[in-house]
Design a protein around this motif. Structure first.
Motif, PDB file in Angstrom:
ATOM      1  N   ALA A 195       0.812  -1.221   0.000  1.00  0.00           N
ATOM      2  CA  ALA A 195       0.000   0.000   0.000  1.00  0.00           C
ATOM      3  C   ALA A 195       0.843   1.268   0.000  1.00  0.00           C
ATOM      4  N   LEU A 196       2.116   1.150  -0.365  1.00  0.00           N
ATOM      5  CA  LEU A 196       3.048   2.270  -0.230  1.00  0.00           C
ATOM      6  C   LEU A 196       2.563   3.530  -0.940  1.00  0.00           C
ATOM      7  N   GLY A 197       2.158   3.391  -2.190  1.00  0.00           N
ATOM      8  CA  GLY A 197       1.727   4.562  -2.955  1.00  0.00           C
ATOM      9  C   GLY A 197       0.542   5.267  -2.307  1.00  0.00           C
ATOM     10  N   LYS A 198      -0.443   4.495  -1.885  1.00  0.00           N
ATOM     11  CA  LYS A 198      -1.627   5.073  -1.250  1.00  0.00           C
ATOM     12  C   LYS A 198      -1.274   5.715   0.087  1.00  0.00           C
ATOM     13  N   MET A 199      -0.349   5.077   0.828  1.00  0.00           N
ATOM     14  CA  MET A 199       0.050   5.635   2.118  1.00  0.00           C
ATOM     15  C   MET A 199       0.759   6.967   1.949  1.00  0.00           C
ATOM     16  N   LEU A 200       1.624   7.055   0.960  1.00  0.00           N
ATOM     17  CA  LEU A 200       2.336   8.310   0.711  1.00  0.00           C
ATOM     18  C   LEU A 200       1.350   9.425   0.376  1.00  0.00           C
ATOM     19  N   ALA A 201       0.382   9.106  -0.474  1.00  0.00           N
ATOM     20  CA  ALA A 201      -0.608  10.114  -0.866  1.00  0.00           C
ATOM     21  C   ALA A 201      -1.475  10.528   0.315  1.00  0.00           C
ATOM     22  N   ARG A 202      -1.911   9.557   1.118  1.00  0.00           N
ATOM     23  CA  ARG A 202      -2.771   9.877   2.253  1.00  0.00           C
ATOM     24  C   ARG A 202      -2.015  10.673   3.303  1.00  0.00           C
ATOM     25  N   PHE A 203      -0.757  10.331   3.523  1.00  0.00           N
ATOM     26  CA  PHE A 203       0.066  11.070   4.478  1.00  0.00           C
ATOM     27  C   PHE A 203       0.158  12.538   4.079  1.00  0.00           C
ATOM     28  N   GLU A 204       0.405  12.796   2.803  1.00  0.00           N
ATOM     29  CA  GLU A 204       0.510  14.174   2.321  1.00  0.00           C
ATOM     30  C   GLU A 204      -0.804  14.923   2.506  1.00  0.00           C
ATOM     31  N   THR A 205      -1.917  14.238   2.294  1.00  0.00           N
ATOM     32  CA  THR A 205      -3.235  14.874   2.407  1.00  0.00           C
ATOM     33  C   THR A 205      -3.609  15.178   3.850  1.00  0.00           C
ATOM     34  N   LEU A 206      -3.310  14.254   4.748  1.00  0.00           N
ATOM     35  CA  LEU A 206      -3.789  14.358   6.118  1.00  0.00           C
ATOM     36  C   LEU A 206      -2.898  15.180   7.035  1.00  0.00           C
ATOM     37  N   SER A 207      -1.622  15.218   6.793  1.00  0.00           N
ATOM     38  CA  SER A 207      -0.694  15.803   7.758  1.00  0.00           C
ATOM     39  C   SER A 207      -0.765  17.333   7.785  1.00  0.00           C
ATOM     40  N   GLU A 208      -0.601  17.866   8.998  1.00  0.00           N
ATOM     41  CA  GLU A 208      -0.392  19.291   9.176  1.00  0.00           C
ATOM     42  C   GLU A 208       1.111  19.555   9.104  1.00  0.00           C
ATOM     43  N   ARG A 209       1.477  20.817   8.921  1.00  0.00           N
ATOM     44  CA  ARG A 209       2.902  21.131   8.829  1.00  0.00           C
ATOM     45  C   ARG A 209       3.247  22.346   9.665  1.00  0.00           C
ATOM     46  N   ASP A 210       4.341  22.226  10.405  1.00  0.00           N
ATOM     47  CA  ASP A 210       4.899  23.380  11.104  1.00  0.00           C
ATOM     48  C   ASP A 210       6.403  23.176  11.206  1.00  0.00           C
ATOM     49  N   VAL A 211       7.055  23.922  12.078  1.00  0.00           N
ATOM     50  CA  VAL A 211       8.520  23.868  12.155  1.00  0.00           C
ATOM     51  C   VAL A 211       9.017  22.496  12.596  1.00  0.00           C
ATOM     52  N   ARG A 212       8.148  21.699  13.228  1.00  0.00           N
ATOM     53  CA  ARG A 212       8.559  20.366  13.679  1.00  0.00           C
ATOM     54  C   ARG A 212       8.546  19.343  12.556  1.00  0.00           C
ATOM     55  N   GLY A 213       7.844  19.625  11.475  1.00  0.00           N
ATOM     56  CA  GLY A 213       7.741  18.694  10.360  1.00  0.00           C
ATOM     57  C   GLY A 213       6.288  18.435  10.007  1.00  0.00           C
TER      58      GLY A 213
END
Length: 241
Positions: A195-213
């Motif tokens: 499921a690597l491809g789907k996981m990468l896409a979902r991670f990008e969609t769901l994650s917030e971003r700040d100075v911590r990453g």
């Protein structure tokens, strides 16, 4: 649902301060992260885990702790020998029929008036939404909550506080998240690869971003339970199962 972000160590310290000299047991200790934090705050710590590799890692991480390979269903401790027993993200990993037995064992080792803390992830939040591509734990997570209810109905434990908060985890990138997810349970490796491809896409969609990453949120429910001092109530097994 909006929940405050929380740190489990800070919450445990607020519940049981002062931690200095307090005997605390980490049930399902993994590599010893929680034990290490508790020791740094003055607690006298023990841990058990069924996985030999985790036990060895915990012993290296916390050399002053007493760490044994054992199951939660049969704890290698005397009655009333522990002040506080903690299940951190571990109760739902037990076979469903054994969850109530594990809570009963925890009650035994803390004794009457002693505390058992169960901290369980809920089946929601961005961390879980990313994880469920490789493992959907909805059923077992609910089973853990049900076991806590049954322990209360049977008079094994009584709840004195329940609270929810978000564990916020920061990752350098999606690969770090996948490594974290697989590291907790190596049986997920093949599913993660598929499921690597789907996981990468979902991670990008769901994650917030700040100075911590990249940030993902996992809601947790904490139950602070106590062993009743009086005799347990008479329970009709046909009513409560």
């Amino acid at each position: 649902m909006n929940r405050p972000a929380g740190d489990t160590l800070d919450i445990l310290e607020s519940l049981f301060a002062p931690l200095q000299g307090r005997r605390m047991l980490d049930i399902g200790c993994g590599g010893g992260h929680l034990m290490q934090g508790l020791v740094e705050r003055g607690a006298r710590v023990a841990g058990i885990d069924i996985d030999e590799t985790a036990v060895e890692a915990a012993r290296r991480a916390v050399p002053t702790a007493y760490v044994q390979k054992a199951g939660a269903e049969q704890l290698p401790f005397n009655d009333a020998s522990i002040h506080v027993a903690v299940f951190l993200n571990s109760l739902h990993h037990l076979p469903v029929p054994n969850m109530l037995l594990a809570l009963e064992e925890a009650a035994r080792v803390v004794g009457k008036g002693g505390s058992v803390v169960v901290i369980e992830p809920l089946s929601e939040g961005t961390f879980y939404d990313a994880l469920r591509l490789i493992e959907d734990e909805t059923v077992v997570r609910q089973a853990a909550q049900d076991a806590i209810i049954r322990a209360g109905r049977r008079g094994i434990l009584s709840e004195c506080r329940c609270m929810e908060y978000d564990r916020v985890e920061a990752f350098a990138d999606a690969s770090a998240f996948i490594e974290r997810a697989v590291g907790v349970d190596t049986t997920r490796q093949d599913r993660a690869r598929e499921a690597l491809g789907k996981m990468l896409a979902r991670f990008e969609t769901l994650s917030e971003r700040d100075v911590r990453g990249y940030l993902l949120r996992q809601p947790l429910r904490l139950h602070h339970l106590k062993v009743p001092v009086g005799p347990p109530p008479v329970v009709n097994p046909l009513t409560y199962g």
